[in-house]
Scaffold this active site. Structure first.
Site, PDB file in Angstrom:
ATOM      1  N   TYR A 136      -9.206  11.361   4.313  1.00  0.00           N
ATOM      2  CA  TYR A 136      -9.344  11.269   2.850  1.00  0.00           C
ATOM      3  C   TYR A 136     -10.641  11.919   2.380  1.00  0.00           C
ATOM      4  CZ  TYR A 136      -5.628   7.873   3.561  1.00  0.00           C
ATOM      5  OH  TYR A 136      -4.466   7.264   3.940  1.00  0.00           O
TER       6      TYR A 136
ATOM      7  N   HIS B 221      -6.495   0.399   5.642  1.00  0.00           N
ATOM      8  CA  HIS B 221      -6.439   1.317   6.778  1.00  0.00           C
ATOM      9  C   HIS B 221      -7.070   0.755   8.049  1.00  0.00           C
ATOM     10  CE1 HIS B 221      -5.953   3.408   3.015  1.00  0.00           C
ATOM     11  NE2 HIS B 221      -5.386   4.413   3.649  1.00  0.00           N
TER      12      HIS B 221
ATOM     13  N   HIS C 163       0.162  11.944  -5.478  1.00  0.00           N
ATOM     14  CA  HIS C 163      -0.360  11.968  -4.101  1.00  0.00           C
ATOM     15  C   HIS C 163       0.786  11.769  -3.098  1.00  0.00           C
ATOM     16  CE1 HIS C 163      -3.327  10.951  -0.860  1.00  0.00           C
ATOM     17  NE2 HIS C 163      -2.306  10.231  -0.428  1.00  0.00           N
ATOM     18  N   GLU C 164       1.592  10.746  -3.337  1.00  0.00           N
ATOM     19  CA  GLU C 164       2.673  10.442  -2.389  1.00  0.00           C
ATOM     20  C   GLU C 164       3.712  11.557  -2.346  1.00  0.00           C
ATOM     21  OE1 GLU C 164       2.268   8.234  -0.295  1.00  0.00           O
ATOM     22  OE2 GLU C 164       0.551   7.330  -1.296  1.00  0.00           O
TER      23      GLU C 164
ATOM     24  N   HIS D 127       0.853  -1.193   0.000  1.00  0.00           N
ATOM     25  CA  HIS D 127       0.000   0.000   0.000  1.00  0.00           C
ATOM     26  C   HIS D 127       0.892   1.247   0.000  1.00  0.00           C
ATOM     27  CE1 HIS D 127      -3.832   2.065   0.453  1.00  0.00           C
ATOM     28  NE2 HIS D 127      -3.099   2.982   1.068  1.00  0.00           N
ATOM     29  N   ALA D 128       0.620   2.147  -0.939  1.00  0.00           N
ATOM     30  CA  ALA D 128       1.520   3.287  -1.147  1.00  0.00           C
ATOM     31  C   ALA D 128       1.630   4.163   0.104  1.00  0.00           C
ATOM     32  CB  ALA D 128       1.008   4.129  -2.309  1.00  0.00           C
TER      33      ALA D 128
ATOM     34  N   GLU E 199      -3.255  14.724   2.982  1.00  0.00           N
ATOM     35  CA  GLU E 199      -3.763  13.869   1.904  1.00  0.00           C
ATOM     36  C   GLU E 199      -4.166  14.665   0.668  1.00  0.00           C
ATOM     37  OE1 GLU E 199      -3.263  10.847   2.194  1.00  0.00           O
ATOM     38  OE2 GLU E 199      -2.843  10.825   4.348  1.00  0.00           O
TER      39      GLU E 199
ATOM     40  N   HIS F 153       2.905  14.351  -0.116  1.00  0.00           N
ATOM     41  CA  HIS F 153       3.298  14.143   1.286  1.00  0.00           C
ATOM     42  C   HIS F 153       4.764  14.540   1.485  1.00  0.00           C
ATOM     43  CE1 HIS F 153      -0.328  12.125   2.575  1.00  0.00           C
ATOM     44  NE2 HIS F 153      -0.188  11.109   1.763  1.00  0.00           N
TER      45      HIS F 153
HETATM   46  O1  X8Z Z   1      -4.178   5.351   1.267  1.00  0.00           O
HETATM   47  C1  X8Z Z   1      -4.142   6.207   0.422  1.00  0.00           C
HETATM   48  C2  X8Z Z   1      -2.809   6.726  -0.097  1.00  0.00           C
HETATM   49  C3  X8Z Z   1      -1.755   6.683   0.941  1.00  0.00           C
HETATM   50  S1  X8Z Z   1      -1.995   7.845   2.206  1.00  0.00           S
HETATM   51  C4  X8Z Z   1      -2.360   5.888  -1.258  1.00  0.00           C
HETATM   52  N1  X8Z Z   1      -5.295   6.672  -0.124  1.00  0.00           N
HETATM   53  C5  X8Z Z   1      -6.597   6.178   0.283  1.00  0.00           C
HETATM   54  C6  X8Z Z   1      -6.809   4.735  -0.130  1.00  0.00           C
HETATM   55  O2  X8Z Z   1      -6.031   4.226  -0.938  1.00  0.00           O
HETATM   56  O3  X8Z Z   1      -7.757   4.116   0.347  1.00  0.00           O
HETATM   57  C7  X8Z Z   1      -5.409   7.723  -1.131  1.00  0.00           C
HETATM   58  C8  X8Z Z   1      -6.873   7.865  -1.421  1.00  0.00           C
HETATM   59  C9  X8Z Z   1      -7.611   7.065  -0.389  1.00  0.00           C
HETATM   60 ZN    ZN Z   2      -1.719   9.746   1.483  1.00  0.00          ZN
END
Ligand code: X8Z
Ligand code: ZN
Length: 614
Positions: free
Chosen positions: A523, A513, A385-386, A355-356, A413, A389
Site C-alpha cells: 500500500y 492486515h 480500488h476494489e 474488510h473490502a 493496489e 483489482h
Molecule cells: O486493505 C485495503 C483495501 C483492500 S486491498 C481496501 N487498503 C488498505 C487498508 O484499508 O488498510 C486500501 C488502502 C490501505
Molecule cells: Zn486492495
C-alpha cells in the site's frame, strides 16, 4: 483461511503457488523432482515440472478460493475448519513446489523458466514448516485470527453493541473527544486475545521461511520485488525521504488546527497527535477531518457523501458508477455473475469479514468483490480500488498461471486508486453528481482533501511492515510487541496512543492486515505509484488541466495504455511493466510531490512561526 485467498487482490499469484497441488499428482510431482535431482536436471525437466505444477495450481486455487470465500461470507466453526484445511493443503503444496523449484537453481534454464521457478520459490506469504502437524496448526491459527477480526465488535458503556463499520462511522464524524476515545479503545478490545496466536504464527511462519532458505519471514516478503531484499528496504526509505518534508508540513498544520478544535491541553503542540482525533480508526488517512482543517475561502463547496445521498445512490449504484469509469476507458463491463455473487452490504444475520476485498475465483471470469459498503465518498473511492483489482485480474487472465498476478504487489493496489484520482470535479459534474465545477481559487481545498487521504497514509503504509519485519527478525520480542508498534507510530506518523496502553494490549491486531496475514508495504508502494500512473495516463490523454484536475474519463488511449501494462501480469520484472506506462524503471515520488506542490507552498506559509515536528 489464510492470507492467500481472502485478500484476493493479490492472492492470485500467491494463491497460485500456495495452492499448487493435490493428492496423487502432487506426490507424483515430488517424486519426479526428487528422482531427477539426483541425476543431472535439464531445462526439459524444468519445463515438465512447470507444466504439471501449473495444472495443479489452477485446481487448488479454485478449491482454496471457494473455501476462503465461503468462510469470509459465513464465519462459523465449520467454514473456518474447511478454509483451514484448504489452506493447509495449498500451503503444503506451495512449500513442496518451492523446494522442488530450488532444485533447478544451478540448471541452465531459459529466462522465462527461471522467472517461473523464482516465483514458485518466493511467493508464499505464510510458508509452513515441513511437518504436517505444524502446517495444520499454522492454517488453523490463520483461520482463527481471521474469524476473530471478522467477528469483532464492542459493547459501549451505554450498552450498544457496535460493529467495526458503525465505529468507523463514528470515528469519521464525531468531534467529541471522549466519544472518539471510547470508540478507539473499544475496538482495541478485540485484539489482546489474538496475541498468543500471533506469536505462534510468527514462529511457524519463520520456521517455514527458514526451511525455504530465507533468514526469516520478513526477508522472504522483501525478496519479492525483482531486486535484492536489502535493496528493497532501502528503496522504501528513499521514497519515504522524498515525501517526508511534505508530510511534516501537513502534520504540523493539522496538529495546530486540532489544537484549536480540542484545546492545546488535549493536543500539545510539541507532541505526536493523539491517534483518535484524525477521523479514522487507525489514523491511517485523515480525509474525514477535512472540515476541521479546511482552508479558508478555498473550500470546493461540495461533499461527495452528501451528493451521493442527494442523488439517491445506493450501494449497487455506487458500484455501477465505478464500473462506468472503467468501461469508459474501453474495459469490458463486469460479468453478470459479478452482480449475482458479490457481497455489497453487511448481512444482518451472520458474521462476515467486512474488510473490502476483490476476488478472482477461477482465473476466467468469476470475479467478485466482498465489501460492507457504506454510502460515503470514502467508500466510493474504495469501490474504485476494489474494481481496479478485478479489472487487473481480468486483464492478465490469459497469462500462464504463474504470471496471473500484478507486476509487483504495489501495482495491484495502485490501479483502482489511479482511476479514483480521476474522480475530479469535472468528472463528478459529467456523471451528474455535482452541478458546478469549483474554480481555481478552490484548488487548495481540493488538494488538502486529497493530501489528508494520500499523504497522511504514506508513513502508516510504511510502518506496519517495519513492525512486522522486526517481529519476524526477532528484533522485537512478544513482551515488546505493543511498545515497538507505538514507537514506530510515533517515529513515522507522529501519532501517539491517547491513553497508556495495558500490558496485555496488542494494538497491531486491531488492524485487519495483521491478523489477516496480508503484507502491507504494497500500500505504501501503491501510494507512490498511483501518482506516477496518473501523470502518465493524463499525458497520454492529452490533458491540459493542472494534474490534480485531470480526469482520464472516457479516454480510450489512456485505457489502452493502462491495459497494455495490466495484461503483462507478472510475466516480466516489474521495472519493465512500470516502464511501459511511465517510461521509468525506478519508482519515484516526484509525481506525488509535484501534484501537491501548490498545497506544500501554502502549508509552509501557514506553518511559519509554528513549532513543527514531533
Ligand atoms: O486493505 C485495503 C483495501 C483492500 S486491498 C481496501 N487498503 C488498505 C487498508 O484499508 O488498510 C486500501 C488502502 C490501505
Ligand atoms: Zn486492495
Amino acid at each position: 483461511m489464510k492470507s492467500t485467498f481472502k485478500l484476493t487482490t493479490v492472492a492470485i499469484l500467491v494463491a497460485a503457488s500456495i495452492s499448487a497441488c493435490n493428492g496423487d499428482s502432487t506426490a507424483k510431482n515430488d517424486t519426479q523432482a526428487t528422482n531427477t535431482a539426483s541425476q543431472a536436471l535439464t531445462a526439459q525437466d524444468a519445463e515438465k515440472f512447470l507444466t504439471e505444477t501449473a495444472k495443479e495450481m489452477v485446481q487448488l486455487n479454485l478449491e482454496g478460493s471457494r473455501a476462503a470465500w465461503i468462510n469470509s461470507n459465513f464465519i462459523t466453526e465449520d467454514t473456518s475448519a474447511l478454509a483451514a484445511a484448504a489452506d493447509q493443503k495449498s500451503t503444503e503444496a506451495g512449500v513442496r513446489f518451492a523446494m522442488a523449484a530450488a532444485k533447478f537453481d544451478h540448471v541452465d534454464v531459459s529466462a522465462d523458466q527461471r522467472r517461473k521457478l523464482n516465483i514458485l520459490k518466493q511467493s508464499l506469504v505464510m510458508p509452513a514448516p515441513q511437518d504436517s502437524a505444524k502446517s495444520a496448526e499454522l492454517a488453523k491459527i490463520g483461520a482463527e485470527l481471521n474469524s476473530m477480526y471478522g467477528k469483532g465488535n464492542y459493547t459501549t458503556k451505554a450498552g450498544d453493541t457496535l460493529s467495526l463499520g458503525q465505529m468507523t462511522a463514528k470515528m469519521a464524524t464525531s468531534r467529541d473527544y471522549d466519544e472518539l476515545l471510547e470508540m478507539w479503545q473499544g475496538w482495541r478490545t478485540i485484539s489482546p486475545d489474538m496475541k498468543p496466536l500471533y506469536i505462534r504464527q510468527a514462529e511457524l511462519g519463520n520456521e517455514g521461511a527458514q526451511g525455504l532458505g530465507y533468514p526469516d519471514l520478513g526477508a522472504m516478503w522483501r525478496s519479492n520485488y525483482d531486486m535484492p531484499a536489502d535493496e528493497f528496504a532501502k528503496e522504501l526509505d528513499r521514497l519515504w525521504g522524498q515525501v517526508k518534508p511534505l508530510y511534516d508540513d501537513l502534520h504540523c498544520y493539522v496538529r495546530s488546527e486540532l489544537g484549536e478544535t480540542y484545546g492545546e491541553d488535549k493536543v500539545p503542540q510539541d507532541q505526536p497527535i493523539p491517534a483518535h482525533l484524525l477521523g479514522n480508526m487507525w489514523a491511517q488517512s485523515w480525509g474525514n477531518i477535512y472540515d476541521l482543517v479546511a482552508p479558508e475561502n478555498a473550500d470546493p463547496g461540495y461533499d461527495v457523501t452528501q451528493q451521493l445521498a442527494a442523488n439517491n445512490y445506493d450501494e449497487i449504484k455506487m458500484v455501477k458508477g465505478a464500473e462506468g469509469f472503467f468501461t469508459s476507458l474501453g474495459f469490458e463491463a463486469l460479468p453478470e455473475t459479478f452482480w449475482q455473487r458479490s457481497l455489497f452490504t453487511k448481512p444482518a444475520d451472520r458474521d462476515v469479514v467486512c474488510h473490502a476485498s476483490a476476488w478472482d475465483l477461477d482465473a476466467k471470469d468469476d470475479i467478485r468483490i466482498k465489501m460492507c459498503i457504506q454510502k460515503t465518498g470514502e467508500e466510493f473511492s474504495v469501490i474504485h480500488h476494489e474494481l481496479g483489482h478485478n479489472f487487473y485480474q481480468r486483464a492478465y487472465q490469459n497469462q500462464p498461471v504463474y504470471y496471473q498476478n500484478s507486476a509487483n504487489d504495489g501495482f495491484h493496489e495502485a490501479i483502482g486508486d489511479t482511476i479514483a484520482l480521476s474522480v475530479t470535479p469535472k468528472y463528478l459534474k459529467e456523471i451528474g453528481l455535482i452541478d458546478t465545477i469549483p474554480d481555481e481559487s478552490k484548488d487548495i481545498g481540493l488538494l488538502m482533501k486529497m493530501a489528508l487521504e494520500k499523504i497522511a497514509f504514506i508513513p502508516f503504509g510504511l510502518m506496519v511492515d517495519q513492525w512486522r519485519w522486526k517481529v519476524y527478525s526477532g528484533e522485537v520480542t512478544p513482551e515488546n510487541y505493543n511498545t515497538a508498534w507505538w514507537e514506530l507510530r510515533e517515529k513515522y506518523q507522529g501519532v501517539t496512543a491517547p491513553v497508556e496502553r495495558d500490558a496485555n494490549a496488542f494494538d497491531p491486531g486491531a488492524k485487519y492486515h495483521v491478523p489477516g496475514g496480508v503484507p502491507y508495504s504494497r500500500y505504501f508502494l501503491a501510494h507512490i505509484q498511483q501518482f506516477e500512473f496518473h501523470r502518465a495516463l493524463c499525458e497520454i490523454s492529452g490533458n491540459t488541466d493542472p494534474i490534480h484536475r485531470c480526469s482520464i474519463y472516457n479516454n480510450k488511449d489512456a485505457g489502452t495504455a493502462l491495459n497494455t501494462m495490466l495484461e503483462m501480469g507478472s510475466s516480466k520484472p516489474w521495472q519493465e511493466a512500470y516502464k511501459v506506462l511511465t517510461g521509468n524503471e525506478q519508482m519515484d515520488a516526484t509525481a506525488i510531490i509535484d501534484y501537491f506542490a501548490p498545497l506544500h507552498s501554502w502549508l509552509k506559509e501557514k506553518n511559519q512561526g509554528k513549532q513543527c515536528g514531533f
